[in-house]
Design an enzyme around this catalytic site. Structure first.
Site, PDB file in Angstrom:
ATOM      1  N   CYS A   1      31.504  13.784 -16.205  1.00  0.00           N
ATOM      2  CA  CYS A   1      30.272  14.257 -16.871  1.00  0.00           C
ATOM      3  C   CYS A   1      30.538  14.870 -18.245  1.00  0.00           C
ATOM      4  CB  CYS A   1      29.562  15.274 -15.990  1.00  0.00           C
ATOM      5  SG  CYS A   1      29.126  14.601 -14.383  1.00  0.00           S
TER       6      CYS A   1
ATOM      7  N   HIS B   1      24.187  18.667 -20.219  1.00  0.00           N
ATOM      8  CA  HIS B   1      24.446  17.609 -19.235  1.00  0.00           C
ATOM      9  C   HIS B   1      23.374  17.680 -18.150  1.00  0.00           C
ATOM     10  CE1 HIS B   1      26.146  15.040 -16.318  1.00  0.00           C
ATOM     11  NE2 HIS B   1      26.514  16.015 -15.501  1.00  0.00           N
TER      12      HIS B   1
ATOM     13  N   ASN C   1      21.315  12.118 -12.360  1.00  0.00           N
ATOM     14  CA  ASN C   1      22.569  12.387 -13.075  1.00  0.00           C
ATOM     15  C   ASN C   1      23.252  11.050 -13.389  1.00  0.00           C
ATOM     16  OD1 ASN C   1      25.097  13.154 -13.953  1.00  0.00           O
ATOM     17  ND2 ASN C   1      25.508  14.554 -12.253  1.00  0.00           N
TER      18      ASN C   1
END
Ligand code: UT7
Length: 351
Positions: free
Chosen positions: A128, A278, A308
């Site tokens: 990520c 993020h 995500n």
């Protein structure tokens, strides 16, 4: 003085929208069944994560991570007003590569038809945090004159490696497929507040086993212990996460890196138009915003409808809000990220 400028931006998500209502009924082929396959529900997912839907690639084997990456890259290249042949370096962040090797960047190079003699290809593995890590690499390359047109991509195909059973529900509901890309290159400027202003990249390997996907263990013989018929043995092909530890460390890492970015550049929220965190969990982002005292009207999220998408979240979110008319050329953005590794970091840049 040479500074690094963002020349173009593009993103791509697959067409299939998978809502929270549909998730409990999906089997491992992503086909909706009449009976519940996974004990989960819309209320739990929304309350704990803020996610309402995510995108999945078709389940017919026609789309790979490199395809998502190439589609986003084509848009970024067009946005930069250049040709694929102008690209002299590809940096691709993904935790869902097409194969173990070779890396996925070379497959994207081929799909874009980029000349085989004049383009370096890097795959980076910071999950990520990959887009901020990649931006730091690209900035260093551009400033030293090493490369002049860098294609930085974050791309993920998560939906094929999720556990569509109650056993895997904590991870499975979070992730979606998608890709985002930027083209970066040099500009002559002495203004330290333009282009890529700041990047930071951090890691703490003591958190490595708090969020991981093994698939194989190279020290073992045989190194793949996968037996599709054994539920215990096939666990190795799915991600594992200690959600609470990841949550707490994500808030800490994103708050610290956001505050350090402002302190080290001398910028304040008056100088920053947008905060693009993020997109792992809306609750993480809300906590970061609260603790780091970020003006809530400057926060851009897409997790509600994309879930995500790991390495893709930052460019995907900026591009989405550009298409909605919010983000404009010249806006200054602060982005902070956290992911498996643990890895984390922040960047300030003008778009
Ligand atoms: O980019 C980095 C990637 N990952 C992250 O950032 C994730 C960070 N962590 C999180 O977002 C949260 O920890 C989760 C959303 C994953 C989980 O939320 P939580 O509040 O930490 O829940 P929990 O794991 O403590 O589980 C609470 C309960 C458990 O049931 P019991 O033991 O209380 O009966 C779980 O089994 O919720 C259950 N549960 C679910 N129930 C319905 C876990 N996942 C689900 C689910 N649907 N999908």
């Amino acid at each position: 003085m040479i500074r690094t400028k963002i020349l173009g931006l593009g993103s791509h998500v697959p067409d299939r929208v998978v809502t929270n209502e549909e998730i409990p009924y999906l089997d491992e082929q992503h086909v909706r069944q009449d009976t519940i396959q996974t004990e989960t529900n819309d209320a739990w997912i929304q309350q704990r994560t803020g996610i309402k839907a995510r995108r999945y690639v078709p389940n017919d084997g026609s789309v790979a991570t490199s395809d998502l990456a190439a589609l986003a890259a084509k848009k970024a290249i067009a946005d930069a007003g250049i040709e694929p042949s102008d690209i002299d370096c590809i940096i691709l962040g993904t935790l869902s590569p097409d194969f173990h090797f070779p890396g996925t960047a070379v497959l994207v190079q081929k799909k874009l038809g980029i000349d085989r003699t004049s383009c370096a290809c890097f795959d980076i593995r910071q999950q990520c945090s990959a887009f901020v890590y990649g931006m730091q690499m690209a900035d260093a390359f551009v400033r030293t004159g090493m490369y002049k047109r860098i294609l930085l991509i974050g791309a993920e195909l998560h939906s094929h490696s999720l556990d569509f059973t109650t056993r895997g529900r904590d991870v499975m509901v979070l992730f979606g497929d998608g890709a985002g890309a930027m083209v970066l290159g040099p500009s002559e400027s002495d203004d330290p507040r333009t282009g890529i202003v700041y990047t930071s990249a951090h890691a703490d390997g003591t958190g490595a086993m708090d969020l991981y996907l093994k698939i194989f263990e190279i020290q073992k013989l045989p190194y793949v212990g996968y037996n599709a018929k054994s539920r215990e043995e096939n666990e190795i092909i799915y991600p594992k996460m200690d959600g609470k530890r990841v949550f707490l460390n994500a808030v800490r890492g994103m708050v610290m890196s956001t505050q350090a970015a402002l302190a080290k550049t001398g910028l304040s929220w008056d100088d920053i138009q947008w905060f693009v965190p993020h997109q792992a969990n809306l609750r993480i982002n809300e906590k970061v915003v609260e603790v780091a005292k970020i003006p809530p009207e400057k926060v851009l999220n897409t997790i509600e409808f994309y879930g995500n998408t790991t390495a893709a979240t930052v460019p995907l979110t900026i591009d989405y809000w550009r298409q909605q008319g919010k983000v404009k050329r010249g806006d200054r953005i602060l982005s902070s990220v956290f992911g498996s590794g643990f890895t984390w970091g922040a960047a300030i840049f003008t778009f």
